[in-house]
Design a protein around this motif. Structure first.
Motif, PDB file in Angstrom:
ATOM      1  N   THR A 120      -9.570 -13.126   0.257  1.00  0.00           N
ATOM      2  CA  THR A 120     -10.453 -13.974  -0.553  1.00  0.00           C
ATOM      3  C   THR A 120      -9.945 -14.002  -1.991  1.00  0.00           C
ATOM      4  OG1 THR A 120     -12.272 -13.303   0.844  1.00  0.00           O
ATOM      5  CG2 THR A 120     -12.874 -14.338  -1.219  1.00  0.00           C
ATOM      6  N   ASN A 121      -9.478 -12.850  -2.478  1.00  0.00           N
ATOM      7  CA  ASN A 121      -8.922 -12.810  -3.837  1.00  0.00           C
ATOM      8  C   ASN A 121      -7.662 -13.671  -3.933  1.00  0.00           C
ATOM      9  OD1 ASN A 121     -10.839 -11.185  -4.966  1.00  0.00           O
ATOM     10  ND2 ASN A 121      -9.687  -9.285  -4.701  1.00  0.00           N
ATOM     11  N   ALA A 122      -6.798 -13.568  -2.903  1.00  0.00           N
ATOM     12  CA  ALA A 122      -5.567 -14.370  -2.921  1.00  0.00           C
ATOM     13  C   ALA A 122      -5.935 -15.856  -3.013  1.00  0.00           C
ATOM     14  CB  ALA A 122      -4.742 -14.094  -1.667  1.00  0.00           C
TER      15      ALA A 122
ATOM     16  N   GLY B 102      -0.149 -16.487  -7.224  1.00  0.00           N
ATOM     17  CA  GLY B 102      -1.263 -16.828  -8.112  1.00  0.00           C
ATOM     18  C   GLY B 102      -1.074 -16.387  -9.552  1.00  0.00           C
ATOM     19  N   ILE B 103      -2.206 -16.137 -10.222  1.00  0.00           N
ATOM     20  CA  ILE B 103      -2.180 -15.876 -11.676  1.00  0.00           C
ATOM     21  C   ILE B 103      -1.558 -14.520 -12.020  1.00  0.00           C
ATOM     22  CG2 ILE B 103      -4.155 -17.367 -12.156  1.00  0.00           C
ATOM     23  CD1 ILE B 103      -5.905 -14.851 -12.378  1.00  0.00           C
ATOM     24  N   GLY B 104      -1.497 -13.616 -11.033  1.00  0.00           N
ATOM     25  CA  GLY B 104      -0.906 -12.304 -11.277  1.00  0.00           C
ATOM     26  C   GLY B 104      -1.808 -11.416 -12.123  1.00  0.00           C
TER      27      GLY B 104
ATOM     28  N   HIS C  43      -6.422  -0.656 -13.292  1.00  0.00           N
ATOM     29  CA  HIS C  43      -7.889  -0.673 -13.255  1.00  0.00           C
ATOM     30  C   HIS C  43      -8.505  -1.541 -12.170  1.00  0.00           C
ATOM     31  CE1 HIS C  43      -7.886   1.540 -16.947  1.00  0.00           C
ATOM     32  NE2 HIS C  43      -7.124   0.624 -17.519  1.00  0.00           N
ATOM     33  N   VAL C  44      -7.714  -2.449 -11.563  1.00  0.00           N
ATOM     34  CA  VAL C  44      -8.344  -3.432 -10.667  1.00  0.00           C
ATOM     35  C   VAL C  44      -9.050  -2.806  -9.452  1.00  0.00           C
ATOM     36  CG1 VAL C  44      -7.051  -5.500 -11.301  1.00  0.00           C
ATOM     37  CG2 VAL C  44      -6.157  -3.987  -9.537  1.00  0.00           C
ATOM     38  N   PHE C  45      -8.696  -1.547  -9.121  1.00  0.00           N
ATOM     39  CA  PHE C  45      -9.383  -0.905  -7.995  1.00  0.00           C
ATOM     40  C   PHE C  45     -10.622  -0.129  -8.458  1.00  0.00           C
ATOM     41  CE2 PHE C  45      -5.033  -1.378  -6.353  1.00  0.00           C
ATOM     42  CZ  PHE C  45      -5.316  -2.047  -5.170  1.00  0.00           C
TER      43      PHE C  45
ATOM     44  N   PHE D 135     -16.389  -2.433 -10.425  1.00  0.00           N
ATOM     45  CA  PHE D 135     -16.881  -3.399 -11.419  1.00  0.00           C
ATOM     46  C   PHE D 135     -15.817  -3.910 -12.376  1.00  0.00           C
ATOM     47  CE2 PHE D 135     -20.650  -0.692 -10.610  1.00  0.00           C
ATOM     48  CZ  PHE D 135     -21.320  -1.618  -9.823  1.00  0.00           C
ATOM     49  N   TYR D 136     -14.546  -3.521 -12.161  1.00  0.00           N
ATOM     50  CA  TYR D 136     -13.516  -3.988 -13.101  1.00  0.00           C
ATOM     51  C   TYR D 136     -13.133  -5.430 -12.781  1.00  0.00           C
ATOM     52  CZ  TYR D 136      -9.666  -3.949 -16.346  1.00  0.00           C
ATOM     53  OH  TYR D 136      -8.843  -4.233 -17.406  1.00  0.00           O
ATOM     54  N   GLN D 137     -13.180  -6.277 -13.797  1.00  0.00           N
ATOM     55  CA  GLN D 137     -12.709  -7.657 -13.646  1.00  0.00           C
ATOM     56  C   GLN D 137     -11.791  -7.943 -14.809  1.00  0.00           C
ATOM     57  OE1 GLN D 137     -16.695  -9.694 -13.198  1.00  0.00           O
ATOM     58  NE2 GLN D 137     -15.617 -10.498 -11.431  1.00  0.00           N
ATOM     59  N   VAL D 138     -10.667  -8.573 -14.509  1.00  0.00           N
ATOM     60  CA  VAL D 138      -9.732  -8.907 -15.580  1.00  0.00           C
ATOM     61  C   VAL D 138     -10.382  -9.984 -16.434  1.00  0.00           C
ATOM     62  CG1 VAL D 138      -7.452  -9.827 -16.103  1.00  0.00           C
ATOM     63  CG2 VAL D 138      -7.770  -8.325 -14.117  1.00  0.00           C
TER      64      VAL D 138
ATOM     65  N   SER E 254     -13.945 -17.129 -11.626  1.00  0.00           N
ATOM     66  CA  SER E 254     -14.295 -17.261 -10.224  1.00  0.00           C
ATOM     67  C   SER E 254     -15.553 -16.521  -9.798  1.00  0.00           C
ATOM     68  CB  SER E 254     -13.130 -16.767  -9.374  1.00  0.00           C
ATOM     69  OG  SER E 254     -12.005 -16.614 -10.133  1.00  0.00           O
ATOM     70  N   GLY E 255     -16.325 -16.011 -10.722  1.00  0.00           N
ATOM     71  CA  GLY E 255     -17.511 -15.260 -10.313  1.00  0.00           C
ATOM     72  C   GLY E 255     -17.087 -13.935  -9.717  1.00  0.00           C
ATOM     73  N   GLY E 256     -17.833 -13.430  -8.762  1.00  0.00           N
ATOM     74  CA  GLY E 256     -17.477 -12.149  -8.159  1.00  0.00           C
ATOM     75  C   GLY E 256     -18.160 -11.018  -8.896  1.00  0.00           C
TER      76      GLY E 256
ATOM     77  N   LEU F  73     -12.342  -4.952  -4.562  1.00  0.00           N
ATOM     78  CA  LEU F  73     -11.142  -4.126  -4.371  1.00  0.00           C
ATOM     79  C   LEU F  73     -11.494  -2.637  -4.295  1.00  0.00           C
ATOM     80  CD1 LEU F  73      -8.332  -5.759  -6.551  1.00  0.00           C
ATOM     81  CD2 LEU F  73      -8.602  -5.801  -4.075  1.00  0.00           C
ATOM     82  N   ALA F  74     -12.521  -2.218  -5.049  1.00  0.00           N
ATOM     83  CA  ALA F  74     -12.941  -0.809  -4.988  1.00  0.00           C
ATOM     84  C   ALA F  74     -13.399  -0.502  -3.563  1.00  0.00           C
ATOM     85  CB  ALA F  74     -14.074  -0.566  -5.971  1.00  0.00           C
ATOM     86  N   PHE F  75     -14.140  -1.431  -3.009  1.00  0.00           N
ATOM     87  CA  PHE F  75     -14.656  -1.285  -1.648  1.00  0.00           C
ATOM     88  C   PHE F  75     -13.497  -1.239  -0.643  1.00  0.00           C
ATOM     89  CE2 PHE F  75     -16.224  -3.753   2.091  1.00  0.00           C
ATOM     90  CZ  PHE F  75     -17.050  -2.773   2.596  1.00  0.00           C
TER      91      PHE F  75
HETATM   92  P1  ADP Z   1     -13.829  -9.786  -8.062  1.00  0.00           P
HETATM   93  O1  ADP Z   1     -15.153  -9.849  -7.374  1.00  0.00           O
HETATM   94  O2  ADP Z   1     -13.917  -9.982  -9.546  1.00  0.00           O
HETATM   95  O3  ADP Z   1     -12.778 -10.622  -7.427  1.00  0.00           O
HETATM   96  P2  ADP Z   1     -12.306  -7.499  -7.146  1.00  0.00           P
HETATM   97  O4  ADP Z   1     -12.646  -6.058  -7.168  1.00  0.00           O
HETATM   98  O5  ADP Z   1     -12.058  -8.124  -5.830  1.00  0.00           O
HETATM   99  O6  ADP Z   1     -13.447  -8.250  -7.918  1.00  0.00           O
HETATM  100  O7  ADP Z   1     -11.031  -7.701  -8.065  1.00  0.00           O
HETATM  101  C1  ADP Z   1     -11.019  -7.112  -9.365  1.00  0.00           C
HETATM  102  C2  ADP Z   1     -10.221  -7.971 -10.314  1.00  0.00           C
HETATM  103  O8  ADP Z   1      -8.831  -7.925  -9.965  1.00  0.00           O
HETATM  104  C3  ADP Z   1     -10.596  -9.451 -10.258  1.00  0.00           C
HETATM  105  O9  ADP Z   1     -11.666  -9.757 -11.116  1.00  0.00           O
HETATM  106  C4  ADP Z   1      -9.287 -10.125 -10.688  1.00  0.00           C
HETATM  107  O10 ADP Z   1      -9.232 -10.190 -12.087  1.00  0.00           O
HETATM  108  C5  ADP Z   1      -8.198  -9.158 -10.219  1.00  0.00           C
HETATM  109  N1  ADP Z   1      -7.554  -9.622  -8.971  1.00  0.00           N
HETATM  110  C6  ADP Z   1      -7.837  -9.228  -7.704  1.00  0.00           C
HETATM  111  N2  ADP Z   1      -7.032  -9.807  -6.798  1.00  0.00           N
HETATM  112  C7  ADP Z   1      -6.203 -10.611  -7.500  1.00  0.00           C
HETATM  113  C8  ADP Z   1      -5.126 -11.487  -7.152  1.00  0.00           C
HETATM  114  N3  ADP Z   1      -4.734 -11.655  -5.873  1.00  0.00           N
HETATM  115  N4  ADP Z   1      -4.494 -12.155  -8.165  1.00  0.00           N
HETATM  116  C9  ADP Z   1      -4.860 -11.970  -9.446  1.00  0.00           C
HETATM  117  N5  ADP Z   1      -5.869 -11.165  -9.854  1.00  0.00           N
HETATM  118  C10 ADP Z   1      -6.530 -10.484  -8.897  1.00  0.00           C
END
Ligand code: ADP
Length: 269
Positions: free
Chosen positions: A160-162, A190-192, A200-202, A205-208, A215-217, A222-224
């Motif tokens: 879903t993230n991809a 994607g955006i990378g 931190h992405v794992f 509650f961390y969101q870039v 995109s909401g969320g 990812l932690a899950f």
């Molecule tokens: P979210 O619900 O915000 O997607 P996730 O825990 O799934 O939360 O992801 C955390 C953050 O990692 C996202 O907010 C996004 O910024 C970044 N991220 C996750 N997967 C990708 C990806 N495939 N490409 C770019 N950024 C990603």
């Protein structure tokens, strides 16, 4: 002398108990902090889709949808409802996984077949966004021991993230066997993710925080996923470059290698 020994024994016991108590208090404080942070975040995250749903419904009430077709408004509402549903599901599952009587229901399964199922579910969604979606099965007989329900959820979050964070190009899943493990690599163009955010992405509650992240969320997906993957005795690796793309690789032990580690060694001495 004996009295002295007994007294110092009790004193050391007391110090030990105090230390245990201190650690427990710290743990409870952490948990409390986590819980209030959790409620603040989740309330905030649920408010955004609810506000958007409200907006769509107001448009319908006011009959101001001449510029937007009814199906567009309906799909807008559906999208926001899906965001809330996923968020609540992830939260409930995280709580379930943390309860003391939780355990995975592991079953032997051919992981290539499971991934194929995901490929079929996601294919139309990628097509809608004009993104190429491929699956490469480099190895046969990739039998692993997994809890299908939970493992599917972990893969869903990554896919879903991809989908969310890719606007053009390709998303691919590559399955291969290496050193008694199956590697499932999910790559996007994607955006990378920047070097700084990678660590931190794992985190829960961390969101870039960048302009492209609209995109909401909830930041718990990812932690899950990582928690589920860890429970499977597996690993998740991430390589990413800003504006180039990301690759999430799940490294899962093959069923045979698990069986081998469970065999009690025969004592030949
Ligand atoms: P979210 O619900 O915000 O997607 P996730 O825990 O799934 O939360 O992801 C955390 C953050 O990692 C996202 O907010 C996004 O910024 C970044 N991220 C996750 N997967 C990708 C990806 N495939 N490409 C770019 N950024 C990603």
């Amino acid at each position: 002398l004996n009295l002295f020994i007994v007294m110092s024994y009790f004193k050391s016991l007391n110090i030990r108990n105090e230390k245990i108590l201190e650690a427990k208090t710290r743990e409870l404080e952490e948990l409390d902090k986590f819980k209030s942070q959790f409620f603040t975040n989740i309330s905030h995250e649920i408010r955004t889709p609810l506000t958007l749903i409200n907006g769509h419904i107001s448009d319908l009430d006011a009959h101001t949808f001449e510029n937007r077709s009814l199906p567009t408004i309906q799909s807008g509402i559906k999208k926001q409802i899906n965001i809330i549903t996923n968020m609540v599901d992830n939260v409930l599952d995280l709580a379930k996984m943390r309860s003391s009587n939780f355990s995975l229901e592991l079953k032997p399964i051919n992981i290539s077949e499971l991934i194929q199922k995901h490929y079929l579910n996601f294919e139309p969604l990628f097509k809608q966004k004009n993104i190429a979606f491929h699956i490469f099965k480099n190895s046969k007989d990739c039998m692993v021991n997994i809890d299908v329900v939970f493992f599917e959820k972990a893969i869903n979050n990554i896919l879903t993230n991809a989908l969310k964070y890719t606007d053009e190009g390709e998303v691919k899943i590559t399955i291969s066997k290496k050193n008694q493990h199956v590697h499932i690599a999910i790559s996007d163009t994607g955006i990378g993710i920047s070097k700084n955010d990678l660590k931190h992405v794992f985190d829960r509650f961390y969101q870039v925080n960048n302009d492209t992240n609209k995109s909401g969320g909830s930041g718990i997906g990812l932690a899950f996923s990582k928690e589920i993957i860890k429970l499977h005795n597996a690993q998740i690796l991430l390589a990413s470059e800003l504006n180039v793309g990301s690759t999430f690789t799940i490294v899962l032990p093959l069923e045979k290698s698990i069986a081998a580690t469970l065999v009690t060694p025969v004592d030949t001495t």
